[in-house]
Design an enzyme around this catalytic site. Structure first.
Site, short mmCIF file in Angstrom:
data_model
loop_
_atom_site.label_atom_id
_atom_site.label_comp_id
_atom_site.label_asym_id
_atom_site.label_seq_id
_atom_site.Cartn_x
_atom_site.Cartn_y
_atom_site.Cartn_z
CE LYS A 137 27.59 58.61 -22.63
NZ LYS A 137 27.40 58.60 -20.84
CB SER A 196 25.29 64.42 -23.41
OG SER A 196 26.07 65.71 -22.66
CD GLU A 210 29.13 66.00 -26.07
OE1 GLU A 210 27.45 65.17 -26.31
OE2 GLU A 210 29.18 66.53 -25.22
CG ASN A 222 22.56 57.45 -21.21
OD1 ASN A 222 22.31 58.83 -21.41
ND2 ASN A 222 23.95 58.23 -20.17
CG ASP A 279 32.20 62.34 -27.08
OD1 ASP A 279 31.22 61.11 -27.29
OD2 ASP A 279 32.22 62.81 -26.27
CG HIS A 307 31.02 64.84 -21.77
ND1 HIS A 307 32.09 64.37 -21.01
CD2 HIS A 307 30.01 64.21 -21.46
CE1 HIS A 307 31.24 63.81 -20.19
NE2 HIS A 307 30.14 64.04 -19.75
CG HIS A 342 24.93 61.27 -25.66
ND1 HIS A 342 24.41 60.29 -24.55
CD2 HIS A 342 25.87 61.33 -25.41
CE1 HIS A 342 24.31 60.91 -23.43
NE2 HIS A 342 25.89 61.41 -23.62
C1 LIG Z 1 29.43 63.11 -24.49
C2 LIG Z 1 30.39 61.98 -23.48
N1 LIG Z 1 31.15 61.80 -23.61
C3 LIG Z 1 31.61 61.47 -22.95
C4 LIG Z 1 31.02 61.25 -22.05
C5 LIG Z 1 31.51 59.68 -20.54
O1 LIG Z 1 31.68 58.36 -21.32
P1 LIG Z 1 31.27 57.69 -19.96
O2 LIG Z 1 30.84 57.37 -18.98
O3 LIG Z 1 31.96 56.70 -20.00
O4 LIG Z 1 33.17 57.70 -19.01
C6 LIG Z 1 30.47 60.92 -21.91
C7 LIG Z 1 29.25 60.44 -20.33
O5 LIG Z 1 28.50 61.09 -19.78
C8 LIG Z 1 28.89 61.37 -22.42
O6 LIG Z 1 28.24 62.38 -22.16
#
Ligand SMILES: Cc1ncc(COP(=O)(O)O)c(C=O)c1O
Length: 369
Positions: free
Chosen positions: A223, A167, A163, A32, A192, A119, A195
């Site tokens: 990321k 992702s 989101e 990422n 969220d 997520h 990405h």
């Molecule tokens: C959409 C989404 N939110 C939250 C997270 C969690 O973030 P972190 O990797 O910083 O724990 C991810 C990680 O894969 C994600 O893809």
């Protein structure tokens, strides 16, 4: 006799779902690190100069005890102003930040509507929290409105969790419309931006950048920002509520101050001319890949192969040809939709992608046959 763990592992293996750790090797089509910041000289310089000036390497405790350092507060002030919010709060990981949000802000009188593809960190937060969680069909505005109508009278507060860029599917949420719905039904939108941060929206500020600031956003820092952590951006009341009642914040050692220094440097880099150029370069790569593969033109391109074994087989064939691409299987994605997750970054050359697609195409044709 197999013990319980051995049985469980064997079951995963039989289903072709056993996961194991592997080191990075080959052309990066999987991380990422969308803007290539993870090894950027400016971040290295910032780390060296912070170390030379004697920054604490560990925080030494929870933020509410001795673990609060000027570097954390400095980052939070910078991030709030960068993303355009009253305040921000820095967590060690994005997972922890989502978990904190969804276990803390809603009570048993509330409802959280969440997108079916949201997520795991949001799902787990909702599951561990007291509010009623209601799954809504992916990006389906009618389904969101139906759910809002259904729960508006019964719920004290309604939260909508989405989101901005999904992702595993690489598609965008219809944020302006969701924001309108949230306004109409007096709900709070939580976006969220994991990405999208650094990559999309004016100045890389995320897809929600143009919306009024009466929402909550999460910006993960591991990321496109290339470091680690999660920044929750919101009003002062919400941030103070998290500081006072979010158990993952209160009962956990604060992230190393050095990590906060690096995230601030990464945000500066996003803001810089170089950040803009890298973003634009990535957008061009995304457009070129969209012409070839379809989709929404984001940097996340799902290549859906169906069965787990097939996805693992194709991923391993491509890895042998020196392309680092991984198979994503259930439960991360729905049953029967195992896939390769092609993740584009600003350093990829056209020739490299052409070679990748030349290697991939026979497997897609196999599937069509
Ligand atoms: C959409 C989404 N939110 C939250 C997270 C969690 O973030 P972190 O990797 O910083 O724990 C991810 C990680 O894969 C994600 O893809």
């Amino acid at each position: 006799m197999m013990n319980q763990f051995q049985k469980q592992l064997k079951q995963l293996e039989d289903k072709g779902r056993l996961r194991c750790l592997s080191s990075e090797s080959g052309v990066d089509l999987t991380s990422n690190d969308y803007l290539g910041f993870r090894n950027h000289p400016k971040l290295r310089d910032a780390a060296l100069s912070a170390i030379e000036s004697g920054i604490d390497l560990g925080s030494g405790g929870s933020r509410l005890l001795r673990g609060n350092h000027p570097a954390h507060e400095d980052l939070e002030e910078f991030a709030a102003s960068f993303f355009g919010y009253e305040r921000s709060l820095y967590f060690a990981t994005g997972f922890q930040a989502n978990y904190a949000l969804f276990t803390t802000l809603s009570t048993r009188h509330d409802v959280v509507l969440y997108d079916s593809l949201i997520h795991a960190s949001v799902k787990d937060g909702i599951h561990a929290g007291h509010a009623k969680g209601v799954k809504v069909a992916h990006n389906d505005l009618n389904a969101y409105e139906d759910a809002l109508k259904r729960f508006r009278d019964e719920a004290q507060q309604i939260f909508i969790a989405v989101e901005s860029l999904y992702s595993m599917d690489g598609d965008f949420a219809p944020l302006p419309e969701l924001y309108e719905l949230a306004q109409k039904y007096d709900a709070t939108l939580i976006v969220d931006e994991a990405h999208a941060t650094g990559v999309w929206g004016e100045g890389g500020k995320g897809c929600a950048e143009s919306l009024p600031r009466n929402l909550i956003t999460l910006h993960t820092c591991g990321k496109a920002l290339g470091v680690a952590g999660g920044l929750v951006c919101a009003s002062g009341d919400i941030i103070d509520t998290l500081i006072n009642t979010a158990r993952p914040f209160i009962y956990s050692t604060a992230p190393p101050p050095l990590q906060a220094v690096l995230v601030k440097e990464a945000l500066r880099l996003v803001q810089s001319e170089e950040g803009k150029e890298r973003r634009e370069r990535l957008h061009i790569i995304c457009n070129n890949v969209k012409l070839q593969m379809g989709g929404e033109g984001s940097q996340i391109v799902p290549i859906i192969l169906g069965e787990d074994e097939h996805a693992v087989f194709v991923a391993s064939a491509l890895q042998k040809a020196d392309f680092d691409i991984r198979a994503i299987r259930p439960p991360t994605v729905p049953e029967g939709s195992a896939r390769l997750r092609l993740s584009l970054n600003a350093d990829l050359e056209k020739e490299t992608l052409d070679q990748f697609f030349a290697h991939l195409t026979p497997y897609l044709q196999d599937k069509a046959a």
